[in-house]
Design a protein around this motif. Sequence first.
Motif, PDB file in Angstrom:
ATOM      1  N   GLN A  11       1.023  -1.097   0.068  1.00  0.00           N
ATOM      2  CA  GLN A  11      -0.244  -0.057   0.101  1.00  0.00           C
ATOM      3  C   GLN A  11       0.987   1.597  -0.120  1.00  0.00           C
ATOM      4  O   GLN A  11       0.553   2.304  -0.834  1.00  0.00           O
ATOM      5  N   TYR A  56      -3.209  -3.714   5.229  1.00  0.00           N
ATOM      6  CA  TYR A  56      -3.772  -2.419   5.747  1.00  0.00           C
ATOM      7  C   TYR A  56      -4.782  -2.237   6.181  1.00  0.00           C
ATOM      8  O   TYR A  56      -5.565  -3.053   6.263  1.00  0.00           O
ATOM      9  N   ASP A  60      -6.893  -5.880   6.032  1.00  0.00           N
ATOM     10  CA  ASP A  60      -6.597  -5.624   5.389  1.00  0.00           C
ATOM     11  C   ASP A  60      -5.389  -6.124   4.154  1.00  0.00           C
ATOM     12  O   ASP A  60      -4.766  -5.934   4.283  1.00  0.00           O
ATOM     13  N   ASP A  63      -5.164  -2.565  -1.047  1.00  0.00           N
ATOM     14  CA  ASP A  63      -5.586  -2.479  -2.628  1.00  0.00           C
ATOM     15  C   ASP A  63      -5.087  -3.056  -4.295  1.00  0.00           C
ATOM     16  O   ASP A  63      -5.504  -3.904  -4.607  1.00  0.00           O
ATOM     17  N   ASN A  64      -3.714  -2.782  -4.019  1.00  0.00           N
ATOM     18  CA  ASN A  64      -3.180  -3.842  -5.890  1.00  0.00           C
ATOM     19  C   ASN A  64      -3.335  -4.833  -5.481  1.00  0.00           C
ATOM     20  O   ASN A  64      -3.084  -6.182  -6.855  1.00  0.00           O
ATOM     21  N   LEU A  66      -5.867  -7.024  -4.058  1.00  0.00           N
ATOM     22  CA  LEU A  66      -7.417  -7.522  -4.146  1.00  0.00           C
ATOM     23  C   LEU A  66      -7.795  -8.176  -4.880  1.00  0.00           C
ATOM     24  O   LEU A  66      -8.386  -9.648  -4.998  1.00  0.00           O
TER      25      LEU A  66
END
Length: 147
Positions: A11, A56, A60, A63-64, A66
Motif C-alpha cells: 500500500q 492495510y 486488509d 489494494d493492489n 485485492l
Amino acid sequence: MPQVDIIVGSQMGSAEYVAEQLQEALEDQGFETVLHEQPNFDDCQQTNWLVVTSTYGAGDYPDNLLSFIEQITAQSALSQLKHAVVGIGDSSYDTYNYAAKNCDALLKSKGSQSLLAPLEINVLDEALPEDTALAWLPNLINKLADN
C-alpha cells in the motif's frame, strides 16, 4: 535453478522495497524471478511463489493485491504450487500481519504446499524490514533447492 514469481502486496511501498531486495538476492544466487507489482493470476505461472505483503487498515490486503486474492479464491485447486509468504506489519495492532496470515491460509486451502512458515516482520523492530527478510532468505533458498 528454480524460477520464482514474486507477488507484491504493498500500500505504501515498504513491501515493494522488501520484495525488490529479495528479488535481487535470489537473482544473485542464480534464480530466475519475475516481480509482480500489480499481480494477475494468469501472469504467475511458476510453481514457486514468494508473496511479500503488508497489511492495510483493519487487517486488509493492500489494494493492489485485492483482485489477485479474488482470482486465487476462484481457483479450484493449486496443488502444483509451492509458496512462501513474507508479511510486513506493526505489532501494536491486533490485526498484525493478517494479510500475510490470510494469504498463506488461502493458498494452503487451495492445495499449495507451504515451503516455510510465514515470515512476520514487525516494523517496530530495530532491524530494517529488508534486513530481516534477507537474513531469512537462505532458509527459502534451501527449501527451493530441495524441491
